[in-house]
Design a protein around this motif. Structure first.
Motif, PDB file in Angstrom:
ATOM      1  N   THR A  78       0.802  -1.226   0.000  1.00 22.03           N
ATOM      2  CA  THR A  78       0.000   0.000   0.000  1.00 22.03           C
ATOM      3  C   THR A  78       0.836   1.277   0.000  1.00 22.03           C
ATOM      4  O   THR A  78       0.288   2.379   0.072  1.00 22.03           O
ATOM      5  N   CYS A  79       2.143   1.154  -0.106  1.00 20.35           N
ATOM      6  CA  CYS A  79       3.021   2.322  -0.004  1.00 20.35           C
ATOM      7  C   CYS A  79       2.777   3.329  -1.132  1.00 20.35           C
ATOM      8  O   CYS A  79       3.082   4.514  -0.981  1.00 20.35           O
ATOM      9  N   TYR A  80       2.201   2.895  -2.237  1.00 18.34           N
ATOM     10  CA  TYR A  80       1.947   3.810  -3.351  1.00 18.34           C
ATOM     11  C   TYR A  80       0.926   4.886  -2.979  1.00 18.34           C
ATOM     12  O   TYR A  80       0.837   5.925  -3.638  1.00 18.34           O
ATOM     13  N   LEU A  81       0.158   4.643  -1.912  1.00 14.08           N
ATOM     14  CA  LEU A  81      -0.806   5.641  -1.456  1.00 14.08           C
ATOM     15  C   LEU A  81      -0.131   6.735  -0.626  1.00 14.08           C
ATOM     16  O   LEU A  81      -0.738   7.759  -0.334  1.00 14.08           O
ATOM     17  N   THR A  82       1.118   6.517  -0.254  1.00 10.62           N
ATOM     18  CA  THR A  82       1.909   7.529   0.451  1.00 10.62           C
ATOM     19  C   THR A  82       2.935   8.151  -0.493  1.00 10.62           C
ATOM     20  O   THR A  82       3.045   9.369  -0.611  1.00 10.62           O
ATOM     21  N   PHE A  83       3.705   7.296  -1.158  1.00 13.71           N
ATOM     22  CA  PHE A  83       4.718   7.735  -2.120  1.00 13.71           C
ATOM     23  C   PHE A  83       4.224   7.339  -3.510  1.00 13.71           C
ATOM     24  O   PHE A  83       4.249   6.156  -3.873  1.00 13.71           O
ATOM     25  N   HIS A  84       3.789   8.309  -4.292  1.00 19.33           N
ATOM     26  CA  HIS A  84       3.078   7.986  -5.535  1.00 19.33           C
ATOM     27  C   HIS A  84       3.938   7.243  -6.556  1.00 19.33           C
ATOM     28  O   HIS A  84       3.411   6.626  -7.471  1.00 19.33           O
ATOM     29  N   GLY A  85       5.255   7.299  -6.404  1.00 19.28           N
ATOM     30  CA  GLY A  85       6.121   6.585  -7.352  1.00 19.28           C
ATOM     31  C   GLY A  85       6.310   5.117  -7.032  1.00 19.28           C
ATOM     32  O   GLY A  85       6.881   4.365  -7.838  1.00 19.28           O
ATOM     33  N   ALA A  86       5.821   4.673  -5.879  1.00 17.44           N
ATOM     34  CA  ALA A  86       6.099   3.307  -5.422  1.00 17.44           C
ATOM     35  C   ALA A  86       5.185   2.273  -6.100  1.00 17.44           C
ATOM     36  O   ALA A  86       4.464   1.529  -5.452  1.00 17.44           O
ATOM     37  N   ASP A  92     -14.389   2.312  -0.347  1.00 17.70           N
ATOM     38  CA  ASP A  92     -14.324   3.671  -0.891  1.00 17.70           C
ATOM     39  C   ASP A  92     -13.116   4.417  -0.328  1.00 17.70           C
ATOM     40  O   ASP A  92     -12.425   5.149  -1.041  1.00 17.70           O
ATOM     41  N   ARG A  93     -12.856   4.210   0.947  1.00 22.36           N
ATOM     42  CA  ARG A  93     -11.700   4.857   1.574  1.00 22.36           C
ATOM     43  C   ARG A  93     -10.394   4.386   0.925  1.00 22.36           C
ATOM     44  O   ARG A  93      -9.493   5.196   0.665  1.00 22.36           O
ATOM     45  N   PHE A  94     -10.296   3.088   0.676  1.00 23.25           N
ATOM     46  CA  PHE A  94      -9.055   2.551   0.121  1.00 23.25           C
ATOM     47  C   PHE A  94      -8.880   2.987  -1.339  1.00 23.25           C
ATOM     48  O   PHE A  94      -7.819   3.477  -1.725  1.00 23.25           O
ATOM     49  N   VAL A  95      -9.922   2.802  -2.136  1.00 21.45           N
ATOM     50  CA  VAL A  95      -9.827   3.100  -3.567  1.00 21.45           C
ATOM     51  C   VAL A  95      -9.608   4.594  -3.805  1.00 21.45           C
ATOM     52  O   VAL A  95      -8.807   4.987  -4.662  1.00 21.45           O
ATOM     53  N   ASN A  96     -10.281   5.424  -3.038  1.00 24.90           N
ATOM     54  CA  ASN A  96     -10.207   6.872  -3.257  1.00 24.90           C
ATOM     55  C   ASN A  96      -9.322   7.601  -2.246  1.00 24.90           C
ATOM     56  O   ASN A  96      -9.361   8.823  -2.144  1.00 24.90           O
ATOM     57  N   ARG A  97      -8.537   6.831  -1.527  1.00 30.56           N
ATOM     58  CA  ARG A  97      -7.547   7.347  -0.583  1.00 30.56           C
ATOM     59  C   ARG A  97      -8.144   8.310   0.453  1.00 30.56           C
ATOM     60  O   ARG A  97      -7.621   9.397   0.690  1.00 30.56           O
ATOM     61  N   ARG A  98      -9.225   7.888   1.072  1.00 32.54           N
ATOM     62  CA  ARG A  98      -9.772   8.625   2.213  1.00 32.54           C
ATOM     63  C   ARG A  98      -9.335   7.859   3.464  1.00 32.54           C
ATOM     64  O   ARG A  98     -10.079   7.072   4.015  1.00 32.54           O
ATOM     65  N   LEU A  99      -8.128   8.069   3.865  1.00 32.53           N
ATOM     66  CA  LEU A  99      -7.521   7.234   4.887  1.00 32.53           C
ATOM     67  C   LEU A  99      -7.882   7.686   6.301  1.00 32.53           C
ATOM     68  O   LEU A  99      -8.358   8.803   6.514  1.00 32.53           O
ATOM     69  N   PHE A 100      -7.646   6.799   7.263  1.00 34.55           N
ATOM     70  CA  PHE A 100      -7.847   7.139   8.669  1.00 34.55           C
ATOM     71  C   PHE A 100      -6.757   8.112   9.121  1.00 34.55           C
ATOM     72  O   PHE A 100      -5.619   8.059   8.644  1.00 34.55           O
ATOM     73  N   LYS A 101      -7.109   8.960  10.069  1.00 35.94           N
ATOM     74  CA  LYS A 101      -6.111   9.795  10.725  1.00 35.94           C
ATOM     75  C   LYS A 101      -5.500   9.001  11.879  1.00 35.94           C
ATOM     76  O   LYS A 101      -6.036   7.969  12.291  1.00 35.94           O
ATOM     77  N   TYR A 102      -4.398   9.507  12.397  1.00 38.57           N
ATOM     78  CA  TYR A 102      -3.726   8.761  13.457  1.00 38.57           C
ATOM     79  C   TYR A 102      -3.223   9.695  14.550  1.00 38.57           C
ATOM     80  O   TYR A 102      -2.998  10.879  14.323  1.00 38.57           O
ATOM     81  N   ILE A 103      -3.091   9.144  15.752  1.00 35.33           N
ATOM     82  CA  ILE A 103      -2.470   9.858  16.866  1.00 35.33           C
ATOM     83  C   ILE A 103      -1.528   8.898  17.573  1.00 35.33           C
ATOM     84  O   ILE A 103      -1.657   7.668  17.443  1.00 35.33           O
ATOM     85  N   GLU A 104      -0.572   9.431  18.300  1.00 32.67           N
ATOM     86  CA  GLU A 104       0.312   8.601  19.117  1.00 32.67           C
ATOM     87  C   GLU A 104      -0.530   7.962  20.220  1.00 32.67           C
ATOM     88  O   GLU A 104      -1.335   8.635  20.869  1.00 32.67           O
ATOM     89  N   PHE A 105      -0.351   6.677  20.423  1.00 33.26           N
ATOM     90  CA  PHE A 105      -1.195   5.978  21.402  1.00 33.26           C
ATOM     91  C   PHE A 105      -0.502   4.685  21.800  1.00 33.26           C
ATOM     92  O   PHE A 105      -0.282   3.813  20.969  1.00 33.26           O
ATOM     93  N   ASN A 106      -0.128   4.578  23.056  1.00 33.04           N
ATOM     94  CA  ASN A 106       0.560   3.377  23.532  1.00 33.04           C
ATOM     95  C   ASN A 106      -0.428   2.473  24.256  1.00 33.04           C
ATOM     96  O   ASN A 106      -0.869   2.784  25.362  1.00 33.04           O
ATOM     97  N   PRO A 107      -0.795   1.337  23.655  1.00 35.07           N
ATOM     98  CA  PRO A 107      -1.791   0.456  24.262  1.00 35.07           C
ATOM     99  C   PRO A 107      -1.327  -0.129  25.597  1.00 35.07           C
ATOM    100  O   PRO A 107      -2.152  -0.495  26.435  1.00 35.07           O
ATOM    101  N   ASN A 108      -0.023  -0.190  25.801  1.00 36.70           N
ATOM    102  CA  ASN A 108       0.492  -0.733  27.061  1.00 36.70           C
ATOM    103  C   ASN A 108       0.254   0.220  28.232  1.00 36.70           C
ATOM    104  O   ASN A 108       0.207  -0.195  29.382  1.00 36.70           O
ATOM    105  N   GLN A 109       0.112   1.502  27.932  1.00 34.97           N
ATOM    106  CA  GLN A 109      -0.059   2.509  28.982  1.00 34.97           C
ATOM    107  C   GLN A 109      -1.437   3.172  28.971  1.00 34.97           C
ATOM    108  O   GLN A 109      -1.816   3.829  29.939  1.00 34.97           O
TER     109      GLN A 109
END
Length: 431
Positions: free
Chosen positions: A49-57, A309-326
């Motif tokens: 799936t790296c091509y969705l971040t780096f378009h040349g991949a 739809d999210r995958f095909v049209n690149r509507r990706l999830f947002k992210y935050i730092e989150f440590n499940p251990n803590q």
């Protein structure tokens, strides 16, 4: 002339952006490249799936496999007439280098995790089963397919041969670091491969490097470290992988529940049942998977439709730092709040963790033992790399782990601003 010794009447060359040219003289190698199983690798991306971040991949495992073959070809051409090298192993090394990734499925590791598959098992099945690849290898010798399989499986008796394709400084890594850097447009993966190839020497059990090449190897180790954290574990790429895996999980769950798809997922049925045959496995590549994802955008199931739809049209999830251990108590509260808001937490509240060990030395008895990189001293003694390199010593045996929490920000923003549930979710996520 025996088939194993047959040469093409004229050398074939592939133009390559990394190695400039890839040279083929052996009839066996040329025939292997032409098999359907190897040509299939054109339809499997090297970086998922790296091509969705780096378009040349957009490069494929076909590109990479040829590159690994070319590096091994160059290494063993330098080994000719050196002690510890048996020229009879030459064709075996070339074939194993070319075919080492043969069993990868679409989107590789994400696909494997969902369906509990192992691409290495399928590589072995392709080499040893009723395939064109096996047919070509068997013409060399009836035992040749098994020898190639053993090299790739790291069980071949000559460990020197194995180390060319699988070690901490092997042709596989040397190709993908440079190739992936080229196609993603980053500078991290570049190192002086020409220097490393010149100072590699064959020993009884592994390839070693002359001490004079230590700084080139340091550069290689650091390139690998940077590529993992800047490219392979990029949080946006991981977001796409999370959505991809959730699509496959949802499709399987719907199938298990007896859901009637508008388009029968014929190519996935054996995977949903957990019993794909080799021909069914080989019949599913990324072009077919993407076709289904586009079709599933029209499904009545809102979760499957939305994820596709999210995958095909690149509507990706947002992210935050989150440590499940803590932060497990916070995650459990978020899970309940998502349920209350009508957002399925199993599909829209996902913790993803990535970790890497850039270099390690031999630790007997420990899980995942690693054969270290050895430097050949002028007096012919061997010393482990981190004993001479302060740079490598500083990262040896140090595993780095990164955690992210992935969420559908657009869904949360779409909730009413007066919603107490939304307010609490935002408090937990952003403070």
């Amino acid at each position: 002339m025996a088939y194993r010794d047959e040469q093409l009447s004229e050398e074939k060359v592939f133009k390559d952006p990394v190695h400039r040219y890839i040279h083929v003289r052996d009839q066996v190698i040329w025939d292997l490249i032409g098999t359907p199983e190897f040509q299939r690798l054109r339809r499997i991306r090297q970086l998922g799936t790296c091509y969705l971040t780096f378009h040349g991949a957009e490069h494929s495992r076909f590109n990479h496999s040829l590159g690994v073959y070319e590096i091994v070809r160059r290494i063993i051409s330098n080994f000719k007439d050196r002690p510890n090298w048996d020229e009879k192993e030459r064709l075996l090394c070339l074939a194993a280098a070319l075919l080492h990734d043969l069993g990868h499925g679409p989107f590789s590791h994400s696909f494997e995790k969902v369906f509990k598959l192992d691409h290495e098992d399928f590589t072995q099945a392709i080499l040893l089963g009723d395939t064109k690849v096996n047919e070509v290898l068997s013409k060399v010798d009836k035992s040749f397919p098994k020898q190639v399989a053993d090299v790739i499986n790291k069980t071949y008796q000559n460990k020197l041969v194995v180390s060319l394709i699988s070690s901490q400084i092997d042709a596989d890594r040397m190709d993908y670091l440079q190739r992936d850097a080229y196609f993603t447009g980053v500078s991290y993966g570049h190192f002086d491969m020409e220097r490393i190839l010149r100072v590699m020497r064959p020993m009884e059990d592994q390839v070693v490097v002359k001490e004079s090449g230590m700084h080139a190897v340091e550069d290689y180790i650091m390139s690998r470290y940077q590529m993992y954290w800047q490219v392979y574990f990029h949080p946006v790429t991981r977001s796409a992988e999370v959505i991809l895996s959730k699509i496959l999980h949802r499709a399987k769950e719907l199938y298990d529940q007896g859901y009637r798809f508008k388009l029968e997922p014929t190519h996935f049925l054996s995977f949903f049942k957990g019993e794909p045959t080799l021909s069914e496995y080989l019949g599913l590549d990324e072009s077919i998977a993407l076709y289904y994802f586009q079709m599933w955008m029209q499904e009545d199931d809102e979760i499957l439709s939305d994820l596709c739809d999210r995958f095909v049209n690149r509507r990706l999830f947002k992210y935050i730092e989150f440590n499940p251990n803590q932060q497990m108590s916070e995650w459990m509260e978020l899970y309940k709040l998502f349920q209350k808001a009508g957002i399925h937490p199993d599909y829209y509240l996902v913790v993803d963790s990535s970790s890497d060990l850039p270099y390690d030395f031999y630790r007997p008895g420990e899980e995942g033992e690693r054969l270290p990189i050895h430097l050949l001293q002028p007096n012919q003694e061997l010393k482990e790399l981190s004993r001479l390199s302060e740079i490598v010593e500083s990262i040896s045996g140090k595993k780095r782990t990164d955690h992210k929490l992935y969420i559908p920000q657009d869904m949360l923003e779409g909730m009413s601003n007066r919603s107490k549930t939304k307010k609490r979710i935002m408090e937990i996520l952003y403070g």
